[in-house]
Design a protein around this motif. Structure first.
Motif, short mmCIF file in Angstrom:
data_model
loop_
_atom_site.label_atom_id
_atom_site.label_comp_id
_atom_site.label_asym_id
_atom_site.label_seq_id
_atom_site.Cartn_x
_atom_site.Cartn_y
_atom_site.Cartn_z
N LYS A 1 -61.80 17.83 15.23
CA LYS A 1 -60.26 17.40 15.40
C LYS A 1 -59.88 16.39 14.32
O LYS A 1 -58.58 16.52 13.96
N ASN A 2 -60.79 15.33 13.99
CA ASN A 2 -60.13 14.51 13.21
C ASN A 2 -59.93 15.02 11.81
O ASN A 2 -59.13 14.48 11.04
N ILE A 3 -60.68 16.00 11.27
CA ILE A 3 -60.55 16.75 9.90
C ILE A 3 -58.97 17.45 10.09
O ILE A 3 -58.29 17.22 9.12
N GLU B 1 -59.99 -0.08 10.02
CA GLU B 1 -60.06 -0.15 8.76
C GLU B 1 -60.12 -1.52 8.36
O GLU B 1 -60.95 -2.10 7.31
N GLU B 2 -59.21 -2.34 8.74
CA GLU B 2 -59.25 -3.93 8.72
C GLU B 2 -60.58 -4.47 8.80
O GLU B 2 -61.18 -5.18 8.11
N GLY B 3 -61.21 -3.98 10.12
CA GLY B 3 -62.43 -4.64 10.42
C GLY B 3 -63.69 -4.25 9.66
O GLY B 3 -64.31 -5.28 9.16
N ILE B 4 -63.60 -2.97 9.08
CA ILE B 4 -64.56 -2.66 8.35
C ILE B 4 -64.81 -3.22 7.13
O ILE B 4 -65.58 -3.51 6.25
N ALA C 1 -63.15 7.13 11.17
CA ALA C 1 -61.83 6.04 10.88
C ALA C 1 -61.51 5.91 9.71
O ALA C 1 -60.10 5.60 9.42
N VAL C 2 -62.24 5.73 8.79
CA VAL C 2 -61.90 5.55 7.23
C VAL C 2 -62.07 6.68 6.23
O VAL C 2 -61.43 6.49 5.26
N GLU D 1 -58.49 12.54 1.55
CA GLU D 1 -58.51 11.37 1.82
C GLU D 1 -57.69 10.44 0.68
O GLU D 1 -57.13 9.61 0.69
N ALA D 2 -57.83 11.14 -0.67
CA ALA D 2 -57.10 10.60 -1.74
C ALA D 2 -55.53 10.63 -1.63
O ALA D 2 -54.85 9.79 -1.87
#
Lengths: 798, 229
Positions: free
Chosen positions: A695-697, A344-347, B109-110, A655-656
């Protein structure tokens, strides 16, 4: 004569296609051509002989696919040995009087490297190493790595060659009509990486016909300081009257290739569709041409798997945010091995306009070599910017440099003997532009002269290791002015001298300068402009700082480096509007909205990420979780179960909720976690399967509902899953599989869990599964979707 | 041209928003927020992918209970039915490249919502490429008085996924279009398709035409969330 000496004065001619000729000699579809070295040595020797007779200096052994993924070690040895012998025999038989060499041909493995394929980088290196060693034992004169369409695999092959032989290595890539490798790299990126690692010649083969390759070859010639090779197809294959034909004839081919040579190509041959006649005409047309000299280009460049960033024309911004110093959440993420936080920092830095990202994970008590390597791998999987690998530990640098897909910046070396002894060999082996700090055993000189003298010492030591000035960038050390008001001037003056007198590029860590002062961004941005005016090439800075970006965009516009002000205008329009007072929005939630939804609940239900984060900034953390987040999620979750809310909406709300959680986490007392439940859920995609979106969901929703989650990632072995379940005494494990071929791995994972962790309930999901199938393989529950997993975990843990 | 592998590269086919929503599990709904996110994801992909196909023709023979495809034999009843009356097949492999996998991983990732929609965009893209290629094949067939039947892939019905190994062996997908097969028979890049397309003489086998029952209608899984309504 040594081939590299010969190349200094002559054009080196390669051979043409082997595959096309083998097909007409009767090679069947799907048959391994490499086996013909043993079964049909006369055919192979005959083809090589025809090429030598046509004037080729170098023929490539028939070993394109000779590797351990296709053959056993004994077979491989026999094939490579016979192949080199067949080429040698051809050299003896040929009537040609030209200088002749035998090149060990190495083609791609046919697999994609992790994380997008299943071949591990080190396994790829080992596969190539076995072929290289067999070739060396058989007496090849050089190694020819060709038809590579992925930069990472090319690196693995070149590394294997460099580590296992001292023969010259030529490296040739294959480009599409878009001028890029199939996995995205540009010619300049490939040249930067390959030259940095010590390739003796670089270039292009296969791909297209000669003329279609002109833009790619031009880019090679512009950037490469080593000889450039070109071995194109005879155009493209097309069907005609029941046969495959290529659209460029020998005469036209030789004419086009003569054009290539007049542009500066020094090594020429043909690929698919070419035969000895193409080579004969190429040689006879160009034999009397005086080759153009190969000149050093002095380009300071780093690269990623897509592109190169060159220093000099415009200032380079190096994002400094991936560094745990003073960042509580990043420290925790590194300890938890949670790479998403780094990503997240990188993006976000990439989105703000950074050109390069610094990656530093130095933290007491972690295995820095492993974490830095994994961080680099995770970042380069999804962020296309070149990286600056930043560590004080040479072993951490080495492990990260090895896996880096491109030519990185290396942060840093300094004038101390031990530093140079540790860092320069790494830079020489893996390639890289090294940040050189102007300090040494005696500390940081107080004067510009002192710092410049150290730069001189570093330059001359680097040269002894074979590293030229173009691969050094000097950092003249911005010290905090609150300790010494004259320190900024010294750094700037040193910078000016190094840039103008030594002709080297420079960088500065900008933010140090304001340490201890209020409103640091004011000082930082002014210092940044002053340094740019002295010739600063690159700044290590915070791209999320509005003041710094304002200074940078304005500088670019003022210096005429933003031609039509496109960047400046787009930057201005991206600036946030002055904040308006938050007005309550009525929730038009799907399903049955809460009778009186709070603003935060509304934001979550509507999936408004930024607003949710903003609203969660104040208030009691536990009250927000139980009073706002969970009830709002329940509205959406129940709507989803009633099929009134669809998956994308569910995720937008999740996400929120997550962004609200993130804000709350910052305010939680150290040690406590924003979790309702104590025991974690362990989740993984099973061994052999690399699909992880489902899996991420599940992970996101579980976290939303307050479950701590241990996410083991994808392609995870049964043993690793069992180990994690036991270590955390997890009451629930979630397994995902997408392919029928990976369900057996799921089944053996369940069996192992039942045996080693009988307390654990296993929930499974994935498109290939059904309720019946799940029961058959011993799962406790089949989850038809992510909400179902959450409900199951709630049932087990409540 | 039986025997040679050919490579076709296509321009970007138009995006079909309804298909993207269907693959994202939001088929048939017109929620503004979902639509907005779906178009944002489609825009991220626009102009970024490559559309490559490699293909080769083989004679086909129905032989007892087996189908002899020239590069492999199978006793798949589904495929046998699909290829009734065909004398040739076009075997193809198509991919939209690695960039879509990178985008999906980046947003995993985000932003899982975007990752999901990018996944759907990827599925729509590769299907659009296959449709485009098959239209091409249909035109070529028509000019020879032939027609093509709907494509059929390993993993459909009873056609085993193991046939992927044979397909990769004869098409040499890694060198031609950068498509690879891993040990679990997964393809990388992930947004890729291999398929068999039957070619038959116009008028052959009328009355028993598998074309009538192609696509979702032919599939026994009536509960599939992606089934076209």
């Amino acid at each position: 004569m040594k081939i590299l000496n010969y190349l200094k004065k002559h054009i080196l001619y390669l051979d043409g296609s082997m595959g096309t000729l083998l097909q007409s000699a009767g090679l069947l579809p799907g048959e391994y051509p490499e086996k013909w070295n043993l079964s049909h040595p006369d055919v192979i020797t005959g083809i090589h002989t025809r090429y030598y007779d046509a004037g080729s200096n170098v023929v490539l052994t028939n070993t394109f696919g000779a590797n351990l993924l296709k053959f056993s070690p004994d077979e491989l040895e026999a094939i490579v040995h016979a192949a080199v012998e067949n080429a040698r025999e051809a050299a003896r038989r040929s009537s040609g009087t030209q200088a002749k060499w035998v090149a060990l041909d190495i083609g791609p493995t046919g697999r994609i490297l992790k994380p997008y394929g299943d071949l591990d980088f080190e396994d790829a290196v080992a596969v190539f190493a076995a072929t290289v060693k067999a070739g060396v034992r058989s007496g090849a004169d050089l190694v020819f790595i060709e038809t590579m369409n992925d930069s990472y695999e090319t690196k693995a092959a070149l590394l294997a060659a460099k580590e296992n032989c001292s023969l010259p290595v030529f490296v040739s890539n294959t480009y599409g009509a878009d001028g890029r490798l199939m996995t995205g790299a540009s010619p300049a990126a490939m040249v930067a990486m390959l030259e940095g690692m010590g390739a003796d010649a670089v270039g292009v083969n296969c791909s297209l016909g000669p003329n279609a390759l002109i833009p790619v070859i031009e880019e090679y010639l512009r950037t490469a300081s080593v000889p450039v090779l070109c071995k194109p197809n005879a155009g493209m294959p097309r069907p005609q009257d029941g046969k495959t034909v290529f659209d460029i004839e020998p005469d036209e081919f030789s004419l086009d290739m003569a054009g290539m040579i007049s542009r500066g190509v020094r090594i020429a041959g043909g690929c698919c569709g070419t035969d000895p006649e193409y080579i004969r005409q190429l040689v006879s047309r160009t034999a009397d041409t005086d080759p153009l000299p190969v000149l050093p280009k002095n380009i300071t460049a780093v690269s990623s798997y897509t592109h190169a960033v060159e220093f000099g024309s415009a200032p380079v911004l190096i994002g400094e945010r991936i560094n745990p110093t003073g960042k509580k959440l990043l420290k925790q993420a590194l300890r938890d091995h949670d790479m998403n936080y780094l990503l997240e920092e990188g993006i976000s830095q990439q989105e703000q306009g950074a050109h390069i990202l610094d990656v530093n994970v130095g933290l007491p008590g972690i295995d820095e070599a492993a974490v830095l390597r994994d961080a680099v791998c995770a970042i380069q999987a999804v962020i296309s910017l070149p990286l600056q690998i930043d560590s004080a530990s040479p072993s951490a640098l080495a492990s990260a440099l090895r896996r880096y897909n491109g030519k990185p910046m290396i942060n840093s070396v300094n004038g101390r003997e031990d530093s140079m002894r540790a860092v320069f060999p790494l830079a020489k082996k893996y390639g890289g532009v090294v940040v050189a700090l102007t300090l040494d055993e005696n500390g940081i000189p107080a004067t510009a002269e002192g710092r410049v003298a150290i730069a001189g010492k570093i330059l001359s030591t680097a040269r002894k290791y074979g590293i030229g000035p173009k691969d050094l960038v000097f950092d003249t050390l911005a010290m905090t002015i609150s300790a010494d008001p004259g320190s900024a001037d010294v750094a700037l003056e040193s910078l000016r001298i190094i840039r103008t007198k030594l002709g080297c590029h420079t960088s500065l860590g900008i933010s140090n300068v304001s340490f201890g002062l209020p409103e640091r961004e004011f000082i930082n941005s002014a210092f940044f402009i002053m340094a740019l005016e002295k010739g600063l090439s690159a700044a290590i800075m915070n791209p999320r700082s509005a003041e710094m970006m304002k200074a940078y965009r304005a500088y670019m516009a003022l210096r005429g480096m933003d031609g039509d002000f496109k960047e400046y205008l787009s930057f201005c329009s991206s600036l946030p509007e002055p904040a308006a007072p938050a007005s309550p929005v009525r929730a038009e939630a799907p399903g049955s909205p809460l009778p009186s939804a709070s603003p935060l609940q509304e934001a979550i239900i509507k999936g408004l990420k930024d607003r949710a984060a903003e609203l969660a900034q104040s208030g009691d953390p536990m009250e927000i979780i139980s009073g706002d987040i969970i009830p709002a999620l329940d509205v959406v979750g129940k709507g989803f179960e009633r099929k009134e809310v669809y998956l994308p909406q569910l995720l937008m709300s999740a996400e929120a909720a997550k962004s609200a959680f993130e804000k709350i986490k910052c305010r939680m007392p150290a040690g406590s976690r924003a979790s309702v439940f104590k025991s974690p859920v362990v989740i993984a995609t099973v061994q052999g399967d690399i699909h992880d979106i489902g899996k991420n969901i599940v992970r996101l929703l579980l976290e939303n509902y307050g479950f701590p989650v241990i996410d083991l990632g994808k392609d995870v072995s049964p043993e690793a899953i069992a180990e994690a379940v036991i270590e955390h005494h997890a009451p629930v494990a979630g397994l995902s599989a997408l392919m029928t071929t990976t369900v057996p791995a799921m089944e053996s994972t369940i069996r192992l869990l039942k045996e080693k962790a009988p307390w654990c309930r296993v929930v499974v999901g994935g498109s290939v599964l059904t309720k019946e199938y799940a029961e058959l393989i011993g799962a406790d529950h089949y989850a038809k979707d992510a909400m179902d997993t959450v409900r199951f975990a709630e049932k087990i843990m409540s | 041209m039986i025997g040679s592998v050919f490579i076709s590269e296509y321009d970007e086919p138009p995006f079909r928003m309804s298909e993207i929503l269907r693959y994202a599990g939001a088929g048939g709904i017109e929620k503004e927020d979902v639509l907005r996110l779906a178009s944002e994801c489609a825009d991220m992909v626009r102009g970024k992918l490559t559309y490559r196909v490699c293909w080769r023709e083989f004679p086909v023979r129905l032989d007892g209970t087996d189908v002899d495809l020239g590069f492999a034999r199978t006793d798949s009843v589904f495929l046998r039915h699909r290829l009734a009356g065909c004398n040739r097949v076009v075997l193809f492999a198509a991919t939209v490249g690695l960039e879509i996998d990178r985008l999906i991983a980046r947003f995993s990732a985000v932003s899982p919502a975007r990752a999901l929609l990018l996944q759907a965009v990827g599925a729509e893209r590769i299907e659009a490429l296959c449709d485009r290629f098959c239209e091409d094949m249909a035109c070529q067939a028509a000019s020879r008085g032939e027609r093509i039947l709907p494509r059929f892939s390993p993993g459909y019905g009873d056609l085993p996924l193991e046939m992927q190994r044979d397909i990769f062996r004869v098409l040499n997908c890694p060198d031609h279009i950068g498509l690879t097969l891993n040990e679990s028979l997964l393809m990388s890049p992930s947004k890729s398709v291999t398929a068999i397309v039957g070619v038959k003489k116009e008028g052959c086998g009328a009355g028993d035409d598998p074309e009538e029952s192609a696509g979702c209608d032919a599939c026994p899984d009536s509960d599939c969330p992606f089934r076209k309504k």
